[in-house]
Design an enzyme around this catalytic site. Structure first.
Site, PDB file in Angstrom:
ATOM      1  N   SER A  30      63.665  -0.060 -63.274  1.00 25.48           N
ATOM      2  CA  SER A  30      62.272   0.256 -62.949  1.00 25.48           C
ATOM      3  C   SER A  30      62.170   1.195 -61.750  1.00 25.48           C
ATOM      4  CB  SER A  30      61.526  -1.038 -62.623  1.00 25.48           C
ATOM      5  OG  SER A  30      60.252  -0.719 -62.123  1.00 25.48           O
ATOM      6  N   THR A  77      55.330  -6.110 -66.485  1.00 28.89           N
ATOM      7  CA  THR A  77      55.703  -5.116 -67.490  1.00 28.89           C
ATOM      8  C   THR A  77      56.324  -5.780 -68.713  1.00 28.89           C
ATOM      9  OG1 THR A  77      56.773  -2.978 -67.824  1.00 28.89           O
ATOM     10  CG2 THR A  77      57.965  -4.546 -66.426  1.00 28.89           C
ATOM     11  N   LYS A  81      53.242  -8.281 -70.777  1.00 30.51           N
ATOM     12  CA  LYS A  81      51.876  -7.772 -70.535  1.00 30.51           C
ATOM     13  C   LYS A  81      50.780  -8.522 -71.302  1.00 30.51           C
ATOM     14  CE  LYS A  81      52.898  -2.957 -69.315  1.00 30.51           C
ATOM     15  NZ  LYS A  81      52.476  -1.575 -69.538  1.00 30.51           N
ATOM     16  N   ASN A 102      48.679  -5.409 -66.599  1.00 31.14           N
ATOM     17  CA  ASN A 102      49.904  -4.970 -65.905  1.00 31.14           C
ATOM     18  C   ASN A 102      49.816  -5.138 -64.390  1.00 31.14           C
ATOM     19  OD1 ASN A 102      48.224  -2.834 -65.208  1.00 31.14           O
ATOM     20  ND2 ASN A 102      49.891  -1.356 -65.254  1.00 31.14           N
ATOM     21  N   GLY A 144      52.360  -1.313 -78.066  1.00 33.71           N
ATOM     22  CA  GLY A 144      51.628  -1.778 -76.888  1.00 33.71           C
ATOM     23  C   GLY A 144      51.054  -0.643 -76.047  1.00 33.71           C
TER      24      GLY A 144
HETATM   25  P1  ATR Z   1      55.684  -2.212 -78.208  1.00 34.64           P
HETATM   26  O1  ATR Z   1      56.400  -3.375 -77.633  1.00 34.64           O
HETATM   27  O2  ATR Z   1      55.001  -1.357 -77.231  1.00 34.64           O
HETATM   28  O3  ATR Z   1      54.839  -2.521 -79.388  1.00 34.64           O
HETATM   29  P2  ATR Z   1      57.657  -1.012 -79.944  1.00 34.64           P
HETATM   30  O4  ATR Z   1      57.547  -2.119 -80.926  1.00 34.64           O
HETATM   31  O5  ATR Z   1      58.995  -0.598 -79.488  1.00 34.64           O
HETATM   32  O6  ATR Z   1      56.860  -1.257 -78.610  1.00 34.64           O
HETATM   33  O7  ATR Z   1      56.931   0.256 -80.604  1.00 34.64           O
HETATM   34  C1  ATR Z   1      56.428   1.288 -79.876  1.00 34.64           C
HETATM   35  C2  ATR Z   1      56.062   2.406 -80.848  1.00 34.64           C
HETATM   36  O8  ATR Z   1      57.231   3.165 -81.158  1.00 34.64           O
HETATM   37  C3  ATR Z   1      55.499   1.946 -82.180  1.00 34.64           C
HETATM   38  O9  ATR Z   1      54.509   2.845 -82.565  1.00 34.64           O
HETATM   39  C4  ATR Z   1      56.706   2.028 -83.101  1.00 34.64           C
HETATM   40  O10 ATR Z   1      56.404   2.243 -84.453  1.00 34.64           O
HETATM   41  P3  ATR Z   1      56.224   0.974 -85.463  1.00 34.64           P
HETATM   42  O11 ATR Z   1      54.884   0.413 -85.166  1.00 34.64           O
HETATM   43  O12 ATR Z   1      56.333   1.572 -86.801  1.00 34.64           O
HETATM   44  O13 ATR Z   1      57.345   0.023 -85.129  1.00 34.64           O
HETATM   45  C5  ATR Z   1      57.362   3.269 -82.563  1.00 34.64           C
HETATM   46  N1  ATR Z   1      58.767   3.349 -82.938  1.00 34.64           N
HETATM   47  C6  ATR Z   1      59.788   2.681 -82.377  1.00 34.64           C
HETATM   48  N2  ATR Z   1      60.956   3.013 -82.980  1.00 34.64           N
HETATM   49  C7  ATR Z   1      60.651   3.920 -83.961  1.00 34.64           C
HETATM   50  C8  ATR Z   1      61.400   4.652 -84.924  1.00 34.64           C
HETATM   51  N3  ATR Z   1      62.720   4.524 -85.010  1.00 34.64           N
HETATM   52  N4  ATR Z   1      60.741   5.494 -85.754  1.00 34.64           N
HETATM   53  C9  ATR Z   1      59.395   5.633 -85.674  1.00 34.64           C
HETATM   54  N5  ATR Z   1      58.621   4.964 -84.772  1.00 34.64           N
HETATM   55  C10 ATR Z   1      59.240   4.123 -83.933  1.00 34.64           C
END
Ligand code: ATR
Length: 306
Positions: A30, A77, A81, A102, A144
């Site tokens: 961080s 974080t 969150k 946050n 998120g």
């Molecule tokens: P959070 O915890 O913020 O929800 P996350 O699940 O890692 O984080 O996803 C963040 C974003 O990145 C999402 O829009 C995710 O798409 P999906 O909703 O389809 O999972 C996107 N994302 C992460 N890896 C991806 C990949 N390999 N290809 C396309 N989108 C991806």
């Protein structure tokens, strides 16, 4: 004449020093300690900020324990969150609408929760001269981070917003959630890349793209949510919330599409969300010049980590 510790840039920790901290899992990379301790130094507040790695199963104990220890404020974080909302006394309206917190500010008997990602995103856009009002916006991602970013975008009254995400159901959930708060805005989902490109080209160029997925983040620096160069040709500007590396694959694609196209990374959003937390904890305003001084320190810290 001898210099005081403050003039030498040294800060003394005493029995009166206020303790602030970050709760996350993991937190080892961080930049918030660098930013918040820098702000305390520049703004002359007697505070120290530390990062705490808290397992999800320990979150309630950590939040209550931090209050019992007399800590004055916390950042929260990933992955806490949403979960932290259960353990709050009160919640600010924007945080409640986004469904994520946050920043915690100490209150008698507990914590009040805030979301400073919205103001961080908007202040970064303002600082970089990225206009949102009246614009055609394409939002990449529906995780998120997309909730705070989209809330910020919609609060600026764009002309229309198109959401594009790998998982269509998450894009629709985001759309449904935001429609409740911004029923007037033209907000739609593109179900696949072809539909996205068709909808965008029909409306002409001049789109602003905001990239909220985790793709392109160090060490997987080559990946991006949209590969097709036709997408980037329709943009006037691209904002990535990823900040490591400093020039992401998404930013490179925006810049490669034309010399007039602007691209920005997410370091300023990170900076300004932290600045807003500092402002909430201390009831002060941090001038832009002070905030921007800290960008250089954050970059150096990132370089040292990589
Ligand atoms: P959070 O915890 O913020 O929800 P996350 O699940 O890692 O984080 O996803 C963040 C974003 O990145 C999402 O829009 C995710 O798409 P999906 O909703 O389809 O999972 C996107 N994302 C992460 N890896 C991806 C990949 N390999 N290809 C396309 N989108 C991806």
């Amino acid at each position: 004449m001898s210099m005081t510790n403050e003039q030498k840039g040294e800060r003394r920790i005493t029995a009166r020093t206020g303790i602030l901290g970050l709760l996350g899992h993991p937190v080892g990379h961080s930049l918030s300690p660098c930013l918040q301790n820098g702000l305390a130094e520049f703004m002359g507040t007697d505070q120290c900020y530390l990062a705490y790695d808290v397992e999800p199963s320990d979150l309630e104990k950590a939040v209550e324990g931090a209050h019992a220890l007399g800590m004055s404020g916390l950042n929260v974080t990933v992955p806490h969150k949403q979960a932290v909302r259960e353990f709050l006394l009160k919640e600010d309206e924007v945080a409640a609408r986004i469904g994520a917190v946050n920043t915690l500010k100490r209150r008698e008997g507990g914590w009040k929760g805030y979301n400073t990602d919205v103001s961080g995103f908007l202040r970064a856009c303002d600082s970089d001269g990225v206009e949102l009002k009246g614009k055609k916006i394409v939002l990449l991602g529906a995780g998120g981070a997309a909730y705070a970013v989209l809330y910020g975008i919609l609060s600026r009254e764009p002309k229309r917003v198109l959401i594009y995400n790998r998982s269509v159901d998450r894009a629709q959930a985001l759309q449904d959630h935001m429609r409740e708060h911004f029923p007037e805005t033209d907000l739609s989902v593109a179900f696949n890349l072809q539909e996205l490109l068709e909808k965008m080209s029909r409306a002409g160029d001049g789109w602003v793209a905001v990239q909220t997925t985790s793709l392109g983040m160090y060490p997987e620096t080559e990946s991006k949510a949209v590969e097709d160069p036709a997408f980037y040709e329709l943009l006037e500007c691209g904002v990535d919330i990823v900040f490591n590396p400093a020039e992401t694959a998404f930013m490179k694609a925006v810049r490669a599409a034309g010399p007039d196209k602007k691209a920005y990374n997410g370091l300023k959003m990170l900076l300004f969300q932290g600045v807003r937390s500092f402002e909430i904890w201390n009831d002060v305003s941090v001038p832009d010049e002070v905030a921007l001084e800290l960008l250089g320190r954050m970059r150096a810290e990132l370089d040292a980590m990589n």
